[in-house]
Design an enzyme around this catalytic site. Sequence first.
Site, short mmCIF file in Angstrom:
data_model
loop_
_atom_site.label_atom_id
_atom_site.label_comp_id
_atom_site.label_asym_id
_atom_site.label_seq_id
_atom_site.Cartn_x
_atom_site.Cartn_y
_atom_site.Cartn_z
N ALA A 159 50.47 -44.24 21.86
CA ALA A 159 51.23 -44.94 22.88
C ALA A 159 52.06 -43.56 22.93
CB ALA A 159 51.46 -46.51 23.64
N GLU A 165 52.39 -49.02 14.27
CA GLU A 165 53.01 -49.64 14.78
C GLU A 165 53.93 -50.76 14.14
OE1 GLU A 165 50.09 -49.39 15.20
OE2 GLU A 165 49.38 -48.83 17.60
N GLU A 175 43.44 -46.86 18.51
CA GLU A 175 42.31 -48.27 19.32
C GLU A 175 41.22 -47.31 20.65
OE1 GLU A 175 46.48 -49.70 20.11
OE2 GLU A 175 45.72 -51.41 19.69
N GLY A 217 47.66 -46.36 19.39
CA GLY A 217 47.28 -46.43 20.56
C GLY A 217 45.56 -45.84 20.96
N1 DAK Z 1 55.37 -40.30 21.92
C1 DAK Z 1 56.04 -39.50 22.07
N2 DAK Z 1 55.90 -38.49 21.81
C2 DAK Z 1 55.06 -37.98 20.42
C3 DAK Z 1 54.42 -38.81 19.99
C4 DAK Z 1 54.17 -40.48 20.65
N3 DAK Z 1 53.82 -41.76 20.28
N4 DAK Z 1 53.64 -38.78 18.32
C5 DAK Z 1 54.85 -37.59 18.48
N5 DAK Z 1 55.04 -37.16 19.79
C6 DAK Z 1 55.63 -35.96 20.08
C7 DAK Z 1 56.87 -35.79 18.51
O1 DAK Z 1 57.87 -36.83 19.42
C8 DAK Z 1 57.15 -34.46 18.78
O2 DAK Z 1 57.51 -34.02 20.26
P1 DAK Z 1 58.93 -32.81 20.34
O3 DAK Z 1 60.27 -34.07 19.10
O4 DAK Z 1 58.57 -31.79 19.71
O5 DAK Z 1 59.60 -32.95 21.59
C9 DAK Z 1 55.78 -33.50 19.12
O6 DAK Z 1 55.26 -34.58 19.12
C10 DAK Z 1 55.05 -33.26 17.89
O7 DAK Z 1 55.82 -34.35 16.77
P2 DAK Z 1 55.82 -34.07 15.45
O8 DAK Z 1 57.10 -32.98 15.35
O9 DAK Z 1 56.31 -35.96 15.28
O10 DAK Z 1 54.72 -33.83 14.85
P3 DAK Z 1 54.50 -34.24 13.12
O11 DAK Z 1 53.26 -32.76 12.45
O12 DAK Z 1 55.74 -33.37 12.02
O13 DAK Z 1 53.82 -35.50 12.88
C11 DAK Z 1 53.04 -37.90 12.96
C12 DAK Z 1 52.99 -35.43 13.09
C13 DAK Z 1 51.80 -37.49 14.17
C14 DAK Z 1 52.39 -37.86 12.32
C15 DAK Z 1 54.09 -37.59 13.92
O14 DAK Z 1 54.08 -36.93 15.51
C16 DAK Z 1 54.15 -39.51 14.08
O15 DAK Z 1 54.55 -40.30 13.52
N6 DAK Z 1 54.22 -39.87 16.07
C17 DAK Z 1 54.31 -41.24 15.68
C18 DAK Z 1 53.13 -42.13 15.28
C19 DAK Z 1 53.35 -43.58 16.12
O16 DAK Z 1 53.71 -44.20 15.69
N7 DAK Z 1 51.65 -43.99 16.84
C20 DAK Z 1 51.93 -45.30 17.32
C21 DAK Z 1 52.87 -45.04 18.67
S1 DAK Z 1 52.82 -47.03 19.18
C22 DAK Z 1 50.21 -51.02 24.93
C23 DAK Z 1 48.80 -50.61 24.83
C24 DAK Z 1 48.64 -49.67 23.22
C25 DAK Z 1 49.96 -49.61 22.84
C26 DAK Z 1 51.28 -50.22 22.98
C27 DAK Z 1 51.07 -51.25 24.31
N8 DAK Z 1 49.58 -51.62 25.98
C28 DAK Z 1 48.20 -52.20 27.01
C29 DAK Z 1 49.95 -52.62 26.29
C30 DAK Z 1 50.21 -49.17 21.01
C31 DAK Z 1 51.48 -48.51 21.12
C32 DAK Z 1 51.63 -47.17 20.00
O17 DAK Z 1 50.21 -46.73 19.72
#
Ligand code: DAK
Length: 278
Positions: free
Chosen positions: A86, A152, A132, A129
């Site tokens: 997400a 998450e 998912e 997501g």
């Molecule tokens: N959201 C927004 N931006 C993201 C992102 C994300 N999930 N993942 C990466 N980015 C952005 C980063 O902010 C960065 O942008 P800038 O800072 O350059 O502007 C760019 O993408 C590159 O990311 P990194 O610099 O961090 O790149 P790395 O290679 O160092 O790391 C990484 C890659 C994928 C390991 C890291 O970016 C990371 O950990 N990302 C977050 C992963 C994460 O936590 N995902 C879970 C998100 S929560 C729902 C349905 C579903 C959901 C919720 C509600 N409903 C129906 C209600 C789901 C929730 C989730 O998925």
Amino acid sequence: SEQSTATSRIKNTDDGISMQHEYQDIIVSEISGGVLTITLNRPEAYNALRTQLLSELATVLQQAAADDEVRAVVVTGSEKVFAAGADIKEMAALDAVGVLNDPRVLHWRTIAQFPKPLIAAVNGFALGGGCELVMHADIVIAGDNAQFGQPEINLGIIPGAGGTQRLIRTVGKSMAMQLVLSGEFISATQARDFGLVSEVTIPERTLERATELARKIATKPPIAVRQAKEVLLKAYETTLDSGLSLERKAFTLLAATEDRNEGIAAFMEKRKPNFTGK
Ligand code: DAK
């Protein structure tokens, strides 16, 4: 940038058709060999699934469901990332009531209800997501650079698009708990060993292999394909006895189709079947 409208124009050079589609966050191919390919395209945010992206994805799947020419859909990302989950920046703005009324819930439902085969071609990160979304696909082909995870927990939340339920049904309790509670990622081969992925290939071949499979499925009798998907997915929902009963009914229904008669006749006459979708 996030604000600008990236326009995706794909022309079919194979058969000269040049319809155009315009989307901000995805690229939609022409239908080729019965297959539609959707490419998640927000490279600046690692294909984070903001509402706009999910809405476009749901819209295209709804159209694909109603279009007889589409027999299977491939969903893919880039070579480096399928989807990082997400959009965390978008999520940060929601309070509890915002989460309750989140329109993304409806988009996810549309994706889950897509009645035709959906094949994911996954390279790089498939997180939160993104993982998912992978679990919404019927078949998953992964590049050996793919990484799957539900991080998450690191944000103080839990999977919100079915991850807790689909993961445990797919990979079993211990691995589902490990992924959701620790936030650790697993590799493509681990994901294959646990049944999340059906085949692992070199990243350069992921989309090609997924498309190959989709095209093969596109040549099969569509009513039987659709019934097979529906009955298989019911195994997640129901008891063995009612699942078997549904299988029996779908099997019986197929006996009334022209394609079933054609399939059997073609076998007997040692020729290729000509399926018409009737
Ligand atoms: N959201 C927004 N931006 C993201 C992102 C994300 N999930 N993942 C990466 N980015 C952005 C980063 O902010 C960065 O942008 P800038 O800072 O350059 O502007 C760019 O993408 C590159 O990311 P990194 O610099 O961090 O790149 P790395 O290679 O160092 O790391 C990484 C890659 C994928 C390991 C890291 O970016 C990371 O950990 N990302 C977050 C992963 C994460 O936590 N995902 C879970 C998100 S929560 C729902 C349905 C579903 C959901 C919720 C509600 N409903 C129906 C209600 C789901 C929730 C989730 O998925």
